[in-house]
Write a protein that holds these residues in place. Structure first.
Motif, PDB file in Angstrom:
ATOM      1  N   ALA A  48       0.649  -1.214  -0.061  1.00  0.00           N
ATOM      2  CA  ALA A  48      -0.070   0.048   0.152  1.00  0.00           C
ATOM      3  C   ALA A  48       0.824   1.342  -0.102  1.00  0.00           C
ATOM      4  CB  ALA A  48      -0.873   0.080   1.362  1.00  0.00           C
ATOM      5  N   LEU A  49       0.434   2.178  -0.888  1.00  0.00           N
ATOM      6  CA  LEU A  49       1.092   3.278  -0.822  1.00  0.00           C
ATOM      7  C   LEU A  49       0.365   4.503   0.165  1.00  0.00           C
ATOM      8  CD1 LEU A  49       1.792   4.293  -4.509  1.00  0.00           C
ATOM      9  CD2 LEU A  49       3.354   3.255  -2.843  1.00  0.00           C
ATOM     10  N   GLY A  50       1.223   5.305   0.718  1.00  0.00           N
ATOM     11  CA  GLY A  50       0.354   6.297   1.696  1.00  0.00           C
ATOM     12  C   GLY A  50       1.355   7.329   2.059  1.00  0.00           C
ATOM     13  N   THR A  51       0.954   8.283   2.750  1.00  0.00           N
ATOM     14  CA  THR A  51       1.765   9.291   3.270  1.00  0.00           C
ATOM     15  C   THR A  51       1.494   9.322   4.865  1.00  0.00           C
ATOM     16  OG1 THR A  51      -0.209  11.217   3.410  1.00  0.00           O
ATOM     17  CG2 THR A  51       0.823  10.638   1.190  1.00  0.00           C
ATOM     18  N   GLU A  52       2.474  10.393   5.262  1.00  0.00           N
ATOM     19  CA  GLU A  52       2.605  10.497   6.715  1.00  0.00           C
ATOM     20  C   GLU A  52       1.492  11.131   7.388  1.00  0.00           C
ATOM     21  OE1 GLU A  52       6.255  12.426   7.674  1.00  0.00           O
ATOM     22  OE2 GLU A  52       7.306  10.433   7.572  1.00  0.00           O
ATOM     23  N   ARG A  53       0.655  11.836   6.516  1.00  0.00           N
ATOM     24  CA  ARG A  53      -0.231  12.857   7.025  1.00  0.00           C
ATOM     25  C   ARG A  53      -1.873  11.974   7.085  1.00  0.00           C
ATOM     26  NH1 ARG A  53      -1.179  17.636   2.764  1.00  0.00           N
ATOM     27  NH2 ARG A  53      -3.052  17.709   3.811  1.00  0.00           N
ATOM     28  N   GLY A  54      -1.944  10.643   6.355  1.00  0.00           N
ATOM     29  CA  GLY A  54      -3.071  10.181   6.126  1.00  0.00           C
ATOM     30  C   GLY A  54      -3.381   9.224   7.450  1.00  0.00           C
ATOM     31  N   LEU A  55      -4.801   8.729   7.457  1.00  0.00           N
ATOM     32  CA  LEU A  55      -4.969   7.540   8.324  1.00  0.00           C
ATOM     33  C   LEU A  55      -4.464   6.305   8.101  1.00  0.00           C
ATOM     34  CD1 LEU A  55      -8.972   8.102   8.588  1.00  0.00           C
ATOM     35  CD2 LEU A  55      -7.425   8.959  10.172  1.00  0.00           C
ATOM     36  N   GLU A  56      -3.907   6.202   6.949  1.00  0.00           N
ATOM     37  CA  GLU A  56      -3.231   4.842   6.570  1.00  0.00           C
ATOM     38  C   GLU A  56      -2.325   4.387   7.342  1.00  0.00           C
ATOM     39  OE1 GLU A  56      -1.757   7.831   3.606  1.00  0.00           O
ATOM     40  OE2 GLU A  56      -3.500   7.358   4.497  1.00  0.00           O
ATOM     41  N   GLY A  57      -1.396   5.314   8.042  1.00  0.00           N
ATOM     42  CA  GLY A  57      -0.279   5.029   8.867  1.00  0.00           C
ATOM     43  C   GLY A  57      -0.663   4.194  10.000  1.00  0.00           C
ATOM     44  N   LYS A  58      -1.997   4.160  10.580  1.00  0.00           N
ATOM     45  CA  LYS A  58      -2.610   3.475  11.479  1.00  0.00           C
ATOM     46  C   LYS A  58      -3.276   2.267  10.860  1.00  0.00           C
ATOM     47  CE  LYS A  58      -5.893   3.598  15.490  1.00  0.00           C
ATOM     48  NZ  LYS A  58      -6.734   4.568  16.346  1.00  0.00           N
ATOM     49  N   ILE A  59      -3.873   2.439  10.018  1.00  0.00           N
ATOM     50  CA  ILE A  59      -4.991   1.321   9.436  1.00  0.00           C
ATOM     51  C   ILE A  59      -4.296   0.188   8.793  1.00  0.00           C
ATOM     52  CG2 ILE A  59      -7.058   0.987   7.830  1.00  0.00           C
ATOM     53  CD1 ILE A  59      -7.965   3.605   8.578  1.00  0.00           C
ATOM     54  N   VAL A  60      -3.233   0.816   7.866  1.00  0.00           N
ATOM     55  CA  VAL A  60      -2.882  -0.150   6.939  1.00  0.00           C
ATOM     56  C   VAL A  60      -2.040  -1.221   7.363  1.00  0.00           C
ATOM     57  CG1 VAL A  60      -1.077  -0.721   5.027  1.00  0.00           C
ATOM     58  CG2 VAL A  60      -2.944   1.286   4.894  1.00  0.00           C
ATOM     59  N   PRO A  61      -0.815  -0.793   8.350  1.00  0.00           N
ATOM     60  CA  PRO A  61       0.039  -2.195   9.362  1.00  0.00           C
ATOM     61  C   PRO A  61      -1.080  -2.920  10.005  1.00  0.00           C
ATOM     62  CG  PRO A  61       1.008   0.192   9.348  1.00  0.00           C
ATOM     63  CD  PRO A  61      -0.381   0.255   8.761  1.00  0.00           C
ATOM     64  N   ALA A  62      -2.122  -2.141  10.696  1.00  0.00           N
ATOM     65  CA  ALA A  62      -3.118  -2.921  11.575  1.00  0.00           C
ATOM     66  C   ALA A  62      -3.744  -4.054  10.958  1.00  0.00           C
ATOM     67  CB  ALA A  62      -3.965  -2.255  12.198  1.00  0.00           C
ATOM     68  N   ARG A  63      -4.013  -3.914   9.505  1.00  0.00           N
ATOM     69  CA  ARG A  63      -4.463  -5.105   8.790  1.00  0.00           C
ATOM     70  C   ARG A  63      -3.614  -6.021   8.390  1.00  0.00           C
ATOM     71  NH1 ARG A  63      -9.645  -2.452   7.123  1.00  0.00           N
ATOM     72  NH2 ARG A  63      -9.970  -3.925   5.274  1.00  0.00           N
ATOM     73  N   GLY A  64      -2.353  -5.610   8.449  1.00  0.00           N
ATOM     74  CA  GLY A  64      -1.202  -6.699   8.279  1.00  0.00           C
ATOM     75  C   GLY A  64      -0.713  -6.623   6.617  1.00  0.00           C
ATOM     76  N   TYR A  65      -0.740  -4.991   6.016  1.00  0.00           N
ATOM     77  CA  TYR A  65      -0.170  -5.002   4.761  1.00  0.00           C
ATOM     78  C   TYR A  65       1.110  -4.183   4.793  1.00  0.00           C
ATOM     79  CZ  TYR A  65      -4.301  -7.094   3.118  1.00  0.00           C
ATOM     80  OH  TYR A  65      -5.452  -8.055   2.936  1.00  0.00           O
ATOM     81  N   GLN A  66       1.993  -4.030   3.960  1.00  0.00           N
ATOM     82  CA  GLN A  66       3.202  -3.455   4.012  1.00  0.00           C
ATOM     83  C   GLN A  66       2.803  -2.047   3.321  1.00  0.00           C
ATOM     84  OE1 GLN A  66       6.180  -5.080   1.458  1.00  0.00           O
ATOM     85  NE2 GLN A  66       7.200  -3.118   1.007  1.00  0.00           N
ATOM     86  N   LEU A  67       3.313  -1.111   4.210  1.00  0.00           N
ATOM     87  CA  LEU A  67       3.057   0.407   3.954  1.00  0.00           C
ATOM     88  C   LEU A  67       4.280   1.156   3.498  1.00  0.00           C
ATOM     89  CD1 LEU A  67       1.060   2.807   3.679  1.00  0.00           C
ATOM     90  CD2 LEU A  67       1.655   3.295   6.163  1.00  0.00           C
ATOM     91  N   GLU A  68       4.168   1.630   2.158  1.00  0.00           N
ATOM     92  CA  GLU A  68       5.376   2.415   1.794  1.00  0.00           C
ATOM     93  C   GLU A  68       4.824   3.990   1.452  1.00  0.00           C
ATOM     94  OE1 GLU A  68       8.397   1.733   0.827  1.00  0.00           O
ATOM     95  OE2 GLU A  68       8.325  -0.910   1.147  1.00  0.00           O
ATOM     96  N   LEU A  69       5.651   4.911   2.332  1.00  0.00           N
ATOM     97  CA  LEU A  69       5.214   6.230   2.472  1.00  0.00           C
ATOM     98  C   LEU A  69       5.908   7.163   1.132  1.00  0.00           C
ATOM     99  CD1 LEU A  69       5.626   6.876   6.245  1.00  0.00           C
ATOM    100  CD2 LEU A  69       3.646   6.387   5.028  1.00  0.00           C
ATOM    101  N   ILE A  70       5.092   7.763   0.469  1.00  0.00           N
ATOM    102  CA  ILE A  70       5.373   8.878  -0.530  1.00  0.00           C
ATOM    103  C   ILE A  70       4.882  10.390  -0.264  1.00  0.00           C
ATOM    104  CG2 ILE A  70       5.346   6.927  -2.249  1.00  0.00           C
ATOM    105  CD1 ILE A  70       2.787   8.321  -3.149  1.00  0.00           C
TER     106      ILE A  70
END
Length: 379
Positions: A48-70
Motif C-alpha cells: 500500500a502507498l500512503g503518506t505520513e499525514r493520512g489515516l493509512e499510517g494506523k490502518i494499513v499496518p493494523a490490517r497486516g499489509y506493507q505500507l510505503e510512504l510517499i
C-alpha cells in the motif's frame, strides 16, 4: 519512448500496489481489494502507498499489509502560491513513487483517488499497468488523470463520466458483507450498554464527527426517549456531547469513535449519518434503513451518493441546513416505531448494493497483473 523500470527480483505471485491513502473513503476500498486478492491468490504480495499525514499510517499496518510512504500531492482548490509550487512537488513525489514501484517489483498499480493516487498514476504510466476504481458519483481529479492511461477502469455507479468504465460497486470488507445483524444483536447491545429490546438509532458523522448532526440529534434526545428509542451516538474524538438521562427511558449512549462498526451496525435498527460513498455502501450492504445528511461542501457528491438508495425507498435525505431537533424527531420517531416500515426499507437498501464488488475488482486486477508478469518473462 518510455524507460524500462529496474525490476526487483522475481517472486512467485504478482505484486499488487494499492494507492488509496488520506481518508477512510479511499483506504477502506483499497484494503477490501487487498483482502480479496489475498483470498483469491494467497501467493500475491500487496503493498500500500500512503503518506505520513493520512489515516493509512494506523490502518494499513493494523490490517497486516506493507505500507510505503510517499510525499502527498494535494491539489490547491484556489489559485495560491502553493499552485506555483505544484509542478516541483509532483516531480519529487513521482520520482520517489517510481523508486518504490521498482523496488517492490510492482505488476499492477490500483488507484482509488486522492492525493496518494495521483503520483502513483504518473509514476506507473508507461511502466506498470494501472487499474482505476472510483467510489463517488462525481469523479475526482486524480482518477480523471489516471483513467486516461489505465488498463481497466471500474466505478461504483453508472454515468461516472470516465471512459470505458465498468460498473462494479464499492469493495467492502468481508466483516461487513457477511454481517449477520440479528445474530450479533444481543452481543452488540451489551457491548455498548444499550437497552436489549428498544428500537435503536445509530448516529455518526464520519471519523471526526459532525457538529450539525451532534447538535440536532442530541437536541431531540428527550423526544426520542419519550418514544422509547435508544441511541448510540459517535460524536467524534474532538467533540464532546452531554445528554441528560431520562429515568426509565432507553439509554442514549455516547462514544467518541466506533472501533467496531460491525457491532454498531448490529446494535442498530436505523442510522442517521453522512453519505460518503463508503458509508452509503456499507449501510446499504447491512440493510439498515437510513437518514442521510449529505456534507454541504464539495461538489455535491454526497447527495448524489445517497440518491439511488433514497429513490429505491431504503433511505430518507435531509439537507444539512434543514437538520434540526424537530426534523430529526419528525423523521426518526415514525421510522423507529414502525417495524414493518423498517423491514421494507431494509430490503430496499439491501437491493441497491454490489456485495461482490471486492472479488470482481480483485479478479480484474489479477488478470492485468498476470498479463504484465507474463510479458516480463517473455522479455
Amino acid at each position: 519512448m518510455s524507460q524500462e523500470p529496474v525490476r526487483a527480483p522475481q517472486h512467485d505471485g504478482p505484486c499488487v500496489v494499492v494507492a488509496g491513502g488520506g481518508t477512510a473513503g479511499h483506504i477502506e476500498p483499497a484494503l477490501a481489494l487487498a483482502d480479496a486478492v489475498r483470498r483469491i491468490r494467497p501467493d500475491a504480495r500487496i503493498v500500500a502507498l500512503g503518506t505520513e499525514r493520512g489515516l493509512e499510517g494506523k490502518i494499513v499496518p493494523a490490517r497486516g499489509y506493507q505500507l510505503e510512504l510517499i510525499p502527498p500531492v494535494p491539489m490547491p482548490r484556489k489559485p495560491t502560491a502553493d499552485l506555483f509550487k505544484l509542478p516541483l512537488k509532483v516531480r519529487a513525489a513521482v520520482k520517489q513513487t517510481r523508486e518504490v514501484l521498482d523496488r517492490v517489483g510492482a505488476d499492477v498499480v490500483v488507484g482509488f483517488g486522492g492525493y496518494v493516487a495521483l503520483p502513483a498514476y504518473l509514476a506507473a504510466r508507461g511502466r506498470t499497468p494501472i487499474v482505476v476504481h472510483d467510489s463517488n458519483a462525481r469523479v475526482g481529479l486524480a482518477n480523471k488523470v489516471g483513467a486516461r492511461f489505465a488498463r481497466r477502469v471500474a466505478v461504483a455507479v453508472p454515468d461516472s463520466g470516465l471512459p470505458n468504465a465498468e460498473v462494479i460497486g464499492i469493495p467492502l470488507r468481508t466483516s461487513i458483507i457477511e454481517l449477520d445483524r440479528a445474530a450479533l444483536r444481543a452481543q452488540a447491545r451489551e457491548h455498548f450498554g444499550l437497552d436489549p429490546d428498544a428500537p435503536t438509532l445509530l448516529v455518526f458523522g464520519g471519523s471526526q464527527g459532525a457538529r450539525t448532526i451532534n447538535n440536532a440529534v442530541s437536541g431531540a434526545a428527550r423526544r426520542l426517549a419519550d418514544a422509547g428509542i435508544g441511541v448510540l451516538h459517535a460524536h467524534g474524538p474532538k467533540n464532546s456531547l452531554a445528554v441528560q438521562e431520562v429515568p426509565g427511558a432507553p439509554k442514549y449512549a455516547t462514544v467518541p469513535y466506533l472501533e467496531r462498526m460491525d457491532l454498531a451496525y448490529a446494535a442498530a435498527d436505523a442510522v442517521l449519518c453522512r453519505s460518503g460513498a463508503m458509508t452509503v455502501a456499507e449501510v446499504s450492504a447491512v440493510g439498515l434503513p437510513a437518514v442521510f445528511v449529505p456534507l454541504p461542501i464539495g461538489n455535491g457528491e454526497q447527495a448524489l451518493n445517497a440518491k439511488p438508495v433514497v429513490d429505491a425507498g431504503g433511505a430518507f435525505m435531509i439537507n444539512d441546513a434543514d437538520l434540526t431537533p424537530d426534523s430529526v424527531a419528525e423523521t426518526v420517531v415514525p421510522l423507529l416505531t414502525d417495524a414493518a416500515k423498517r423491514d421494507r426499507m431494509s430490503a430496499a437498501a439491501s437491493g441497491t448494493g454490489h456485495r461482490e464488488a471486492a472479488d470482481v475488482l480483485a479478479r480484474m486486477v489479477l488478470e492485468v497483473a498476470d498479463e504484465h508478469a507474463k510479458k516480463d518473462i517473455e522479455r
